[in-house]
Write an enzyme that holds these catalytic residues in place. Structure first.
Site, mmCIF file in Angstrom:
data_model
loop_
_atom_site.group_PDB
_atom_site.id
_atom_site.type_symbol
_atom_site.label_atom_id
_atom_site.label_comp_id
_atom_site.label_asym_id
_atom_site.label_seq_id
_atom_site.Cartn_x
_atom_site.Cartn_y
_atom_site.Cartn_z
ATOM 1 C CB CYS A 186 -62.561 -97.094 62.637
ATOM 2 S SG CYS A 186 -62.698 -95.158 62.170
ATOM 3 C CB SER A 187 -57.498 -92.581 63.009
ATOM 4 O OG SER A 187 -58.347 -92.613 61.610
#
Length: 116
Positions: free
Chosen positions: A10-11
């Site tokens: 997840c960024s």
């Protein structure tokens, strides 16, 4: 010490971790997809965040619909159990310091735990 419930794919989670590390924080990374929180731990996190279970759920995940989690008759314990069994339903990242917790959305939110 800040405990970060983290998903490396997840960024937003990666950005939150980077911000904490750049600020010099000591971070305990918990990859919650590999090591999901217990029912008790998730219940405590919800209390610390001041949220109800659905507010911490990723409602666009396939499991949310498949498990009929939008059913308003479901009790808190059932919703928490669904997140424990399907940790990808848990919004991320969650950062915890002492008795305080925040969701890192936006990622800069985690910096509020540093007290700076």
């Amino acid at each position: 010490m800040i405990r970060l419930y983290h998903n490396p794919k997840c960024s937003k989670s990666r950005a939150a971790l980077s911000l904490l590390e750049e600020a010099g924080a000591e971070v305990e990374v918990i990859e919650y997809l590999k090591h999901p929180p217990s029912h008790e731990e998730l219940d405590r996190l919800l209390d610390m965040l001041g949220l109800e279970p659905r507010e911490l759920m990723r409602q666009k995940e396939e499991e949310y619909a498949d498990l009929y989690l939008d059913d308003i008759t479901l009790e808190r314990k059932h919703l928490i159990a669904a997140m424990v069994d399907n940790p990808n339903l848990i919004e991320r990242p969650i950062a915890v310091s002492g008795e305080r917790a925040v969701i890192g959305r936006p990622p800069e939110q985690v910096l509020s735990l540093l007290g700076k």
